[in-house]
Structures are given as structure tokens and as C-alpha cells.
Design an enzyme around this catalytic site. Structure first.
Site, PDB file in Angstrom:
ATOM      1  N   LYS A   1     -19.810 -11.791 -40.277  1.00  0.00           N
ATOM      2  CA  LYS A   1     -20.087 -10.532 -40.065  1.00  0.00           C
ATOM      3  C   LYS A   1     -20.073  -9.385 -40.836  1.00  0.00           C
ATOM      4  CE  LYS A   1     -19.305  -6.246 -38.784  1.00  0.00           C
ATOM      5  NZ  LYS A   1     -19.391  -5.500 -39.951  1.00  0.00           N
TER       6      LYS A   1
ATOM      7  N   CYS B   1      -7.664  -3.761 -52.192  1.00  0.00           N
ATOM      8  CA  CYS B   1      -6.692  -3.339 -51.569  1.00  0.00           C
ATOM      9  C   CYS B   1      -5.171  -3.476 -51.602  1.00  0.00           C
ATOM     10  CB  CYS B   1      -6.408  -4.157 -50.545  1.00  0.00           C
ATOM     11  SG  CYS B   1      -6.437  -6.278 -50.881  1.00  0.00           S
TER      12      CYS B   1
END
Ligand code: NAP
Length: 489
Positions: free
Chosen positions: A184, A294
Site C-alpha cells: 500500500k 527520516c
């Protein structure tokens, strides 16, 4: 890239490239131009349900989990297919993620595609069984064997910033280990995943249901995947806030939840550090993909006595830093992913000012780039460790500069965070840098600018930066159960 090139890229469900059950499509926006690139099939809950059912069937009813040689063959085919379509993927990642094309020659594309080969090699040479030898628990002579087995159905949920890298870091080891996958992807970068699905369907022998790609704009799809009892493991990369939601969604069925989350990593300059090295690394980190990574170093911690000198050099360096069109090989910094993200980043700058920081550089929308979601490289000085901009992940090209009073204080500041993803220590003495690096509570750390990135290096965070490790042998083993088998001897 024009909208004629791509029309409603389809989903991959149960081996077929198909359009959404409800027939919808959604637009893919180029963040550097704000133009519509084209559309993607917009999956809904019924599509997700079909994909999970297909992955479950493929795991439960086909030899996929046990046929290692076939899995390795399929992974190598997938790698070859991705390599054949590298130009198309490169253009796509630049267009939909706003990623500098330079990065596609490394972590955005070429490196993770090559990493699939590493993954296949690892699976091939892996010791799937370990003989613990004979013992006599409760007086019963027994030969003990540990066997590694796949988990089952893996739900892989990914963000938009490194769409191919993060996807392959999940799909590669998950498939190599014998799991089946429902991917997803983030709705901001739908095509990278859709093209992966197309290549898997058309250019590999992956059986139906082994890899499913369900792209949709509705925000409930990830939660549906994380909560579904037919899914055994959720591998999630995204923000810490969403990571908590994923963990909650998985709690009712007690599924394994593997999380790669946010960061607020520190670059610690010790008092003997070469400031040119410090500033070069700081500038590179905060501008790479416009700070949308990140593990990028977003807190620069300078020795108090050298603070002004460091800031001056930093501002001078960043003032002429090239940024703009991500398709230009000369730039490392393109736009932010969306107007929403830009508002968020500029909101943090305003908050920093309200809490007493000073904008030493940037802080706004560049006048020469009126189209696209650009933000100037920004340096915030006079920031205290308690300030919001020193604590929260901004995810933009905004560097906060703090001061420390010696090595112990630098370590304290680095560790004064809910995050623990990455860091860097710079010192004239490697030994001293190493001693400080050992005390910083993060999953990765650089000494004097070394790079830890690689398919064979486990990546992940301490504290609220994540649970588990991606990549490397440790990352592969996240997708394996351990079965202890005991033979009467
Ligand atoms: P995000 O908002 O957390 O979304 C990540 C993914 O989760 C998207 O596919 C999103 O899709 C889905 N999602 C949202 N709500 C969900 C829920 N309740 N349950 C399940 N899935 C859900 O993150 P992002 O803004 O895309 O990415 C930026 C963040 O990722 C930053 O915090 C960054 O630090 C982090 N990141 C971490 C790493 C790492 O390895 N540690 C690497 C890269 C990025 P929908 O929006 O469609 O629901």
C-alpha cells in the site's frame, strides 16, 4: 513526461493488472511544477479486500513459501525488469516525488534495485536450519533443530519520500523469505509502485497473489490492511504518529508490527572539529531531497565558543547552494512533496521565531521559483533544546543550530529526543568521535562523515524512531519466524 504517457496506471491484484472496483482514478501531481502528470486507478476497500484474499491464498495454497529456488529466480527477474525500465522509473521518481535525479543514481533507484540482487543472494546462501545438537530435557534425549519459516501475508505500507527504496527494502526481503505481500504505497507517489506492479506482472514469473499493489487516495486503506486478521505482519515506514496508529490497528489480532519512523538526528561538532567538514556535511544533509529524509541530520550542535564562526560559514555555504528543478543533475534539492507539506514546514519556521529563534538564512518561499512547492534552505539559530523546532520532525530544508558546552553536553543534547534514528560526530580525533558516537542512542551513526547506507546494513531507530531493522541480514530476519523442532533421539 506528459499525461499521454500514462493513463490511469492500474493496480496489481491476484496477478492481474486491473482498475479499481469502483472505477475511480486520482491525479498525480508534479510537485516541482504543480501540474497534473496523469492519473492512477484509485483503489477502495473492495480492492484491498481482494488483494489480501489473493495474498492469503498464494501463501496458504501454493508452493511459494517453500520453493526457495523459484523465489530467488523471481527476485532476479524482478531486478532485471526494473533495470530494463530504469529510465522510465528515474523520470517517474523525479516527476512525482520531486526527487533530484542525482539521487536516483543512488538511494532513490539504482542502489535499491541492486539491493534486490543482494537479497536474492542472501536467501540462497542463508542457513534456513540450525542444528542445536542433542540434549536431554526432562531426561528425553532429543536432537534440536531451529528452522526459519516465513510469517505469511505481509502488509507493506510506505511513504512518498523514497518511494522505490523503501518499497524494495520491504518487498525484497519479504518475498525472499517466502511471504506474500500486499503493498500500500503513499498516494503522493502512486506511479513508482504501479510501475513496479506492472513489471512484476509482465516480466516475472511471480505467481498470482504473491505481490499485490493497491494504490489509492483514500486514507483508510493502510488502516484496513493493518487491521485485517488475514495479514500476519505489517511492515510500515512513515511518521511516528501514523506508526502508533498502525500499532493500534494491529493490536487486536496481535500481528507482528515492524516500524520505521521519524527522526530528529543531530550532527555533533566536537570542539576540535574541522568546521569546513562540519558545515559541508550539514549543508548536504539539510538540502538532500529538501530535507525529506527520516535520517537526515536536522540539528547541528556546535561548540559554544565556535558557534558564530560555524553559523557564518554555514550561511555562506548555503547562500549559493544550487536548488530548483529536480531534473537538473546539478541540484540536490527540489521541492517539497505538496502544498500541505510546505505549509507545515513554514508553520514550523514561524513557531521557531515565536519561541525566540532567529532566521539566519531563508525561511520562506524562494522568489525565483514561483511554481512548485519550494522552500528556501533555512537556518534557524539561537535555538534552545526545548524549542519545538529542536524537538519535532520538520521534514523540510530547515536546520536548527544549537550550542553545546563539551562532549558530555553534546551527548545529552543529542539524546534529549523521543527519536533515535541517526547522527554524526565530527572530531579531529577519530577515537574521541567514536567514544561520543557510542553514547548517542541511535540505530545508525556516522563518524566524520562516513555513510552507513547499503543493502547489507541494518537500518532503524531506537525509541520512537521505530521497532525492528530494515535491510541487511537483520532486516531479512524480520520476515522470518523461528520454529524449534525436536526429534526424539
Ligand atoms: P505518513 O503520513 O505516516 O504515511 C505513511 C503511509 O502510511 C502512507 O502510505 C499513508 O497512506 C499510510 N497511513 C496513513 N495513516 C495510516 C493508518 N492509520 N494506518 C495505516 N497506514 C496509514 O508518512 P509520510 O508523510 O508519507 O512520510 C513521511 C514520514 O515518514 C516522516 O515522518 C519520515 O520520517 C518517515 N520516514 C521514515 C523512514 C524510516 O526508515 N525510519 C523512512 C522514510 C520516511 P495514506 O495517507 O493514504 O493513508
Amino acid at each position: 513526461m506528459t499525461s499521454d504517457t500514462y493513463r490511469a496506471l492500474p493496480l496489481l491484484i491476484d496477478g492481474s493488472l486491473s482498475y479499481a472496483a469502483e472505477g475511480g482514478v486520482f491525479e498525480n501531481i508534479d510537485p516541482a511544477t504543480e501540474e497534473v502528470l496523469g492519473t492512477t486507478a484509485d483503489a477502495g476497500p473492495r480492492d484491498m479486500d481482494r488483494a489480501i484474499a489473493a495474498a492469503r491464498r498464494a501463501f496458504d495454497e501454493t508452493p511459494w513459501p517453500t520453493d526457495l529456488a523459484f523465489r530467488v529466480h523471481c527476485l532476479r527477474q524482478l531486478r532485471a525488469g526494473l533495470e530494463r525500465h530504469a529510465d522510465e522509473l528515474r523520470r517517474t521518481i523525479v516527476a512525482e516525488a520531486g526527487s533530484p535525479v542525482t539521487l536516483t543514481h543512488g538511494p532513490q533507484l539504482d542502489a535499491p534495485v541492486a539491493g534486490l540482487g543482494w537479497c536474492a543472494d542472501l536467501a540462497e546462501s542463508y542457513a534456513w536450519e540450525t542444528d542445536l545438537g542433542v540434549a536431554a530435557p526432562l531426561g528425553v534425549p532429543t536432537r534440536r533443530v531451529l528452522r526459519r519459516e516465513p510469517y505469511g501475508v505481509v502488509g507493506a505500507i510506505t511513504p512518498w519520500n523514497f518511494p522505490m527504496q523503501i518499497t524494495l527494502a520491504k518487498v525484497g526481503p519479504a518475498l525472499a523469505a517466502g511471504n506474500t505481500v500486499v503493498l500500500k504505497p503513499a498516494p503522493d507517489t502512486p506511479w513508482t509502485a504501479a510501475i513496479l506492479g506492472r513489471i512484476a506482472a509482465e516480466e516475472t514469473d511471480l505467481p498470482p497473489g504473491v505481490l499485490n499493489v493497491v494504490v489509492g487516495s483514500a486514507h483508510g486503506l493502510g488502516a484496513q490492511l493493518a487491521a485485517d486478521p488475514r495479514v500476519d505482519l505489517v511492515s510500515f515506514t512513515g511518521s511516528t504518529a501514523t506508526g502508533r496508529a498502525v500499532m493500534r490497528s494491529g493490536a487486536d489480532t496481535l500481528k507482528k508490527v515492524f516500524l520505521e519512523l521519524g527522526g530528529k538526528s543531530a550532527l555533533l561538532a566536537l570542539d576540535d572539529a574541522d568546521l569546513a567538514t562540519v558545515v559541508g556535511n550539514a549543508a548536504f544533509q539539510i538540502t538532500t531531497h529538501a530535507g525529506q529524509g527520516c535520517s537526515l541530520l536536522t540539528r547541528l550542535v556546535l561548540p559554544r565558543a565556535r558557534y558564530d564562526e560555524g553559523v557564518e560559514l554555514l550561511v555562506e555555504t548555503l547562500r549559493n547552494w544550487p536548488y530548483g528543478d529536480p531534473a537538473d543533475p546539478g541540484t540536490l534539492m527540489g521541492p517539497l512533496i505538496s502544498e500541505r507539506q510546505r505549509r507545515r514546514v513554514l508553520g514550523y519556521v514561524a513557531r521557531g521565531l515565536a519561541e525566540g529563534a532567529t532566521v539566519a538564512l531563508g525561511g520562506g518561499i524562494p522568489a525565483h521559483l514561483p511554481r512548485g512547492y519550494f522552500v528556501e534552505p533555512t537556518v534557524l539559530t539561537g535555538v534552545t533544546p526545548a524549542a519545538t523546532v529542536a524537538r519535532e520532525e520538520i521534514f523540510g530544508p530547515v536546520l536548527t543550530v544549537l550550542a553545546h558546552d563539551g562532549d558530555d553536553d553534546a551527548v545529552r543534547i543529542a539524546n534529549d529526543s523521543v527519536y533515535g534514528l541517526s547522527g554524526m560526530v565530527v572530531s579531529a580525533s577519530e577515537e574521541r568521535a567514536r567514544a561520543v558516537a557510542e553514547r548517542v542512542r541511535t540505530g545508525t551513526i556516522s563518524i566524520n562523515g562516513g555513510l552507513y547506507y547499503g543493502a547489507d546494513v541494518p537500518f532503524g531507530g531506537y525509541r520512537q524512531s521505530g521497532v525492528g531493522r530494515e535491510s541487511g541480514r537483520a532486516g531479512f530476519e524480520e520476515y522470518l519466524e523461528i520454529k524449534a523442532m525436536a526429534y526424539a533421539h
